[in-house]
Design a protein around this motif. Sequence first.
Motif, mmCIF file in Angstrom:
data_model
loop_
_atom_site.group_PDB
_atom_site.id
_atom_site.type_symbol
_atom_site.label_atom_id
_atom_site.label_comp_id
_atom_site.label_asym_id
_atom_site.label_seq_id
_atom_site.Cartn_x
_atom_site.Cartn_y
_atom_site.Cartn_z
ATOM 1 N N SER A 22 -8.509 2.121 14.314
ATOM 2 C CA SER A 22 -8.334 1.783 12.795
ATOM 3 C C SER A 22 -7.015 1.200 11.763
ATOM 4 O O SER A 22 -7.105 0.724 10.912
ATOM 5 C CB SER A 22 -9.115 2.735 12.447
ATOM 6 O OG SER A 22 -8.184 3.823 12.315
ATOM 7 N N VAL A 23 -6.003 1.952 12.377
ATOM 8 C CA VAL A 23 -4.414 1.674 11.310
ATOM 9 C C VAL A 23 -4.819 -0.094 11.875
ATOM 10 O O VAL A 23 -3.830 -0.693 10.850
ATOM 11 C CB VAL A 23 -3.816 1.977 11.656
ATOM 12 C CG1 VAL A 23 -2.511 1.684 11.186
ATOM 13 C CG2 VAL A 23 -3.555 3.582 12.223
ATOM 14 N N GLN A 44 -6.438 -2.804 9.378
ATOM 15 C CA GLN A 44 -6.081 -2.099 7.485
ATOM 16 C C GLN A 44 -4.814 -3.317 8.257
ATOM 17 O O GLN A 44 -4.609 -3.250 6.634
ATOM 18 C CB GLN A 44 -5.263 -0.635 7.318
ATOM 19 C CG GLN A 44 -6.432 0.923 7.391
ATOM 20 C CD GLN A 44 -5.563 1.248 7.606
ATOM 21 O OE1 GLN A 44 -4.554 2.180 6.748
ATOM 22 N NE2 GLN A 44 -6.796 3.007 7.807
ATOM 23 N N ARG A 91 3.966 -1.010 7.073
ATOM 24 C CA ARG A 91 4.291 -1.969 6.176
ATOM 25 C C ARG A 91 5.598 -1.694 5.903
ATOM 26 O O ARG A 91 5.167 -3.160 4.777
ATOM 27 C CB ARG A 91 2.729 -1.027 5.621
ATOM 28 C CG ARG A 91 1.889 -0.967 5.833
ATOM 29 C CD ARG A 91 1.235 0.191 4.575
ATOM 30 N NE ARG A 91 -0.027 0.548 5.152
ATOM 31 C CZ ARG A 91 -1.578 0.238 4.878
ATOM 32 N NH1 ARG A 91 -0.787 -0.673 3.866
ATOM 33 N NH2 ARG A 91 -2.797 0.172 5.057
ATOM 34 N N ASN A 122 -6.203 -6.647 7.597
ATOM 35 C CA ASN A 122 -6.546 -6.918 6.176
ATOM 36 C C ASN A 122 -5.439 -7.406 5.464
ATOM 37 O O ASN A 122 -5.528 -8.517 4.491
ATOM 38 C CB ASN A 122 -7.282 -6.282 5.867
ATOM 39 C CG ASN A 122 -8.676 -5.906 6.636
ATOM 40 O OD1 ASN A 122 -9.261 -7.355 6.730
ATOM 41 N ND2 ASN A 122 -9.652 -5.062 7.147
ATOM 42 N N GLY A 167 0.165 -1.646 0.198
ATOM 43 C CA GLY A 167 0.172 -0.470 -0.526
ATOM 44 C C GLY A 167 0.835 1.478 0.041
ATOM 45 O O GLY A 167 0.469 2.839 -0.238
#
Length: 453
Positions: free
Chosen positions: A236-237, A240, A210, A243, A190
Amino acid sequence: MTISDDVHVPGAVASRRSLITLRDVAVHYPVKEGVLQRVTSHVKAVDGVSLTIPRGSTVGLVGESGCGKTTLGKVIAGLESPTSGDLWFDLEPSDAEDVDRLRGRDPKSMSGEDKETWQRLQGQHRLGSMSREFQRRYRRNCQVVFQDAFSSLNPRQLVRDIVGRPLRVYNEASGEDLNQQVLELLERVGLGPQHLLRYPHQFSGGQRQRISIARALALNPEFIILDEPTSALDVSVQAQILNLLVSLQREFELTYLFITHDLGVVEHMSDEIAVMYLGRLVEQGPTREVFDNPFHPYTEVLRDSNPSLTGDSVADGHRRLTGSVPNPIDPPTGCRLHPRCPVAVSTCGWRVDDVLEQLEVSSPASFEGIEAVERSSEFSAVIRLTDDDASRAMAQEVTDLRGAVGNVDVDVRRDGKELRVDLPEVDDITLEVIEPGRMSACVHAQSGNWWNK
């Protein structure tokens, strides 16, 4: 936190072939004292762990902080040497049977065929005795994503150099080809070309994680250790990153060891779960079955202490542990949870020291009357008190423990100022198969006398 349900289906294990196999792994750190720094004892961070991680699966390793999860992960990654035990890589089912059959035997007593099999297994599959070729293969196929992404990234290097380092070390790419492969890795997690020439401090926590994931994927590994990869991130992070991890697992057919204390994450991420307490595994099995029907009280307490799993607070009728985690230098005999367990019985491994600790909490005045304790074993001792009255009061206090603390079977005999205390001798309680695929180190589960039924 919302984790995509269409990406990963817990329980869908691609193959039962073992990618990682641990047998009786222990890590004991010496405690040194005095001017000469003599070793007086050992901290038993990991103490006899056996675990199998099937290829293509996600195994969740959960437990309280300090239980030994991260230390075990470092052993698997080759960052920590075990004090004893074996770690095996990529075993066929038949090879795993040979390992269990031949471990502990003297090679001199083996037949010629067994000796040849053992030498082959040692040279090709056992970490620490592999040939250089197989050791190199293991190193590139086992990668780690650490909890603190900032401290695991070199602050003086650009993202291009951080992600590209594994490719350079293994001579996989150089020059423009290296830049292109790094860019492809960043795009998979991402990120984009605008991030190549930045330093770690210029990114958010989620972006740094990431980058760590991109670095771990650089050599196209088969196995990744995820050590609390989302605990330092916002909710919330976290979703991400989780997932992203499950989508990468499906794309690259990865195998994960997911180390965490968050059972809510494990429930969504893992095919199987291994519960760890004070250096040992206390339960293991398919995630859904362990959550729905735990075979160990510690697993139940962990599950019920997470409101996101139960919808209630821990005070709403759920069992709770008492006291604090015991000293790993001198862990309890039997089941290591029993001094804190709400359903402990005498066969769980109560010792004289456990009784004294309970007395110190429940009756400080009586405890202060103790002059000396003469132990003949962990389970038998003579307690000498200041006078007959103190002895009589202490005898009553010890007797009351039978009902107050797990119906502990304490034999108490008083002779003047002396009190003799005897408890049943119990060996260490280890994992046993309770049902197909389910293991527990609880005497209730092993005897069929269920504590939660």
